[in-house]
Design a protein around this motif. Structure first.
Motif, PDB file in Angstrom:
ATOM      1  N   ASN A   1     -39.652  16.736  15.216  1.00 48.04           N
ATOM      2  CA  ASN A   1     -38.293  16.767  15.740  1.00 48.04           C
ATOM      3  C   ASN A   1     -37.911  15.421  16.331  1.00 48.04           C
TER       4      ASN A   1
ATOM      5  N   GLU B   1     -35.879  19.092  22.433  1.00 44.95           N
ATOM      6  CA  GLU B   1     -34.553  19.615  22.118  1.00 44.95           C
ATOM      7  C   GLU B   1     -34.243  19.527  20.630  1.00 44.95           C
ATOM      8  N   ARG B   2     -33.608  20.573  20.129  1.00 46.34           N
ATOM      9  CA  ARG B   2     -33.214  20.600  18.729  1.00 46.34           C
ATOM     10  C   ARG B   2     -32.097  19.594  18.482  1.00 46.34           C
TER      11      ARG B   2
ATOM     12  N   PRO C   1     -36.265  14.618  12.413  1.00 43.84           N
ATOM     13  CA  PRO C   1     -35.560  15.881  12.635  1.00 43.84           C
ATOM     14  C   PRO C   1     -34.708  16.304  11.440  1.00 43.84           C
TER      15      PRO C   1
ATOM     16  N   LYS D   1     -28.417  14.891  21.268  1.00 44.99           N
ATOM     17  CA  LYS D   1     -28.661  15.786  20.148  1.00 44.99           C
ATOM     18  C   LYS D   1     -28.064  15.290  18.843  1.00 44.99           C
TER      19      LYS D   1
ATOM     20  N   ARG E   1     -44.188  20.513  15.668  1.00 45.28           N
ATOM     21  CA  ARG E   1     -42.745  20.738  15.628  1.00 45.28           C
ATOM     22  C   ARG E   1     -42.007  19.702  16.457  1.00 45.28           C
TER      23      ARG E   1
ATOM     24  N   SER F   1     -30.799  19.677  12.576  1.00 44.96           N
ATOM     25  CA  SER F   1     -32.231  19.495  12.420  1.00 44.96           C
ATOM     26  C   SER F   1     -32.817  20.516  11.459  1.00 44.96           C
TER      27      SER F   1
ATOM     28  N   THR G   1     -35.395  24.562  14.507  1.00 46.93           N
ATOM     29  CA  THR G   1     -34.724  25.080  15.691  1.00 46.93           C
ATOM     30  C   THR G   1     -35.799  25.447  16.706  1.00 46.93           C
ATOM     31  N   ALA G   2     -35.362  25.886  17.854  1.00 48.65           N
ATOM     32  CA  ALA G   2     -36.327  26.187  18.918  1.00 48.65           C
ATOM     33  C   ALA G   2     -37.258  27.336  18.540  1.00 48.65           C
TER      34      ALA G   2
END
Length: 299
Positions: free
Chosen positions: A9, A204-205, A13, A127, A5, A209, A212-213
């Protein structure tokens, strides 16, 4: 799956990045070649005061060797005659040399770029995918440039490229140079697969993206809803301009105004020349159409 993930990301992303990696390819190729050859140019000026002709685009030379770019010093300005290791077997001959400075400068510059971007990726919080993307592709270009020029030495070969010349001209033991090369690969290149897990750009998202977390790896359906192609329009303009600059630069040689040591009658030159034209047109077209399909977000 948490590692995957974070890996995706960092690198992908948003599904739109896949298309933009392709569109950025020629522009970032020229940009990194310009940095590479520019560092050679700088060291040549520092070593001899001579400013060579720079051709930062792919071609073949008179020996039919493929080059990503080149700095051409004056053939009339041979600075010295000294003993030089001219072959990988250690054969020493006397020959005339151009004083070009340290041949491994582009690789040292690559390592500084990679290190600087590492600190950006690891500690900063960015971000916005549009702001992230150019740094990601620049990092990839610097890594590729370093690996491409040191790969032969890393596996015991000696092809006469920049990094090989560090051994040839510096009289270094080949084992020492191989060891140093692998040390640089591990610290600066392969470590990426470790530190990416703890880097903020992986953790971090990203806005828009696919992940997500709390997402589980494999939620591919989210790509379709969150991919905003037109948001990258200013990057289209940037990459288009880079390809256009390379096209104009190379056109001087095609018109017969450049140094004849750069051959323009080969596929190596003409193929990349045409690709730059195509990518510039595509990027400029995307930039223009984006104002019609106005879905771009403000940075």
């Amino acid at each position: 799956m948490e590692y995957l993930r974070r890996f995706f990301n960092f690198w992908f992303p948003n599904a739109v990045w896949i298309a933009w990696f392709v569109l950025a390819l020629m522009g970032i190729y020229f940009f990194q070649t310009l940095i590479h050859e520019g560092s050679h140019n700088f060291t040549t000026i520092a070593a001899s005061g001579d400013s060579p002709v720079m051709a930062p685009f792919p071609h073949k030379n008179r020996n039919d060797d493929f080059l990503n770019g080149v700095n051409l010093t004056s053939e009339k300005d041979k600075t010295s005659i000294r003993e030089d290791v001219s072959k990988c077997d250690g054969t020493i001959i006397k020959k005339q040399l151009h004083l070009k400075g340290f041949p491994g400068t582009p690789q040292i510059v690559d390592l500084f770029i990679i290190t600087g971007l590492f600190f950006l990726f690891f500690f900063s919080s960015v971000k916005n995918p549009i702001l992230r993307f150019p740094f990601i592709v620049w990092y990839l270009a610097a890594v590729f440039d370093f690996v491409y020029n040191t790969g032969t030495v890393a596996f015991g070969g000696c092809s006469g490229n920049d990094w090989s010349d560090v051994f040839l001209r510096g009289y270094l033991d080949r084992g020492v140079l191989i060891g140093l090369t692998w040390m640089f690969w591990i610290i600066f290149i392969l470590s990426h697969f470790v530190w990416i897990y703890w880097a903020r750009w992986g953790e971090e998202r990203v806005d828009g993206s696919a992940f997500t977390a709390t997402d589980k790896f494999g939620d591919w359906d989210k790509y379709k809803d969150r991919s905003r192609f037109w948001d990258f329009r200013w990057l289209a303009l940037t990459f288009g301009l880079l390809s256009f600059i390379c096209f104009i630069w190379a056109s001087a040689w095609l018109a017969g105004e450049g140094d004849p040591r750069v051959r323009t009658d080969t596929g190596a030159f003409l193929g990349f020349y045409v690709l730059h034209i195509i990518l510039a047109i595509i990027c400029f077209t995307i930039f223009g159409l984006s104002f019609y399909f106005k879905k771009a977000s403000k940075i």
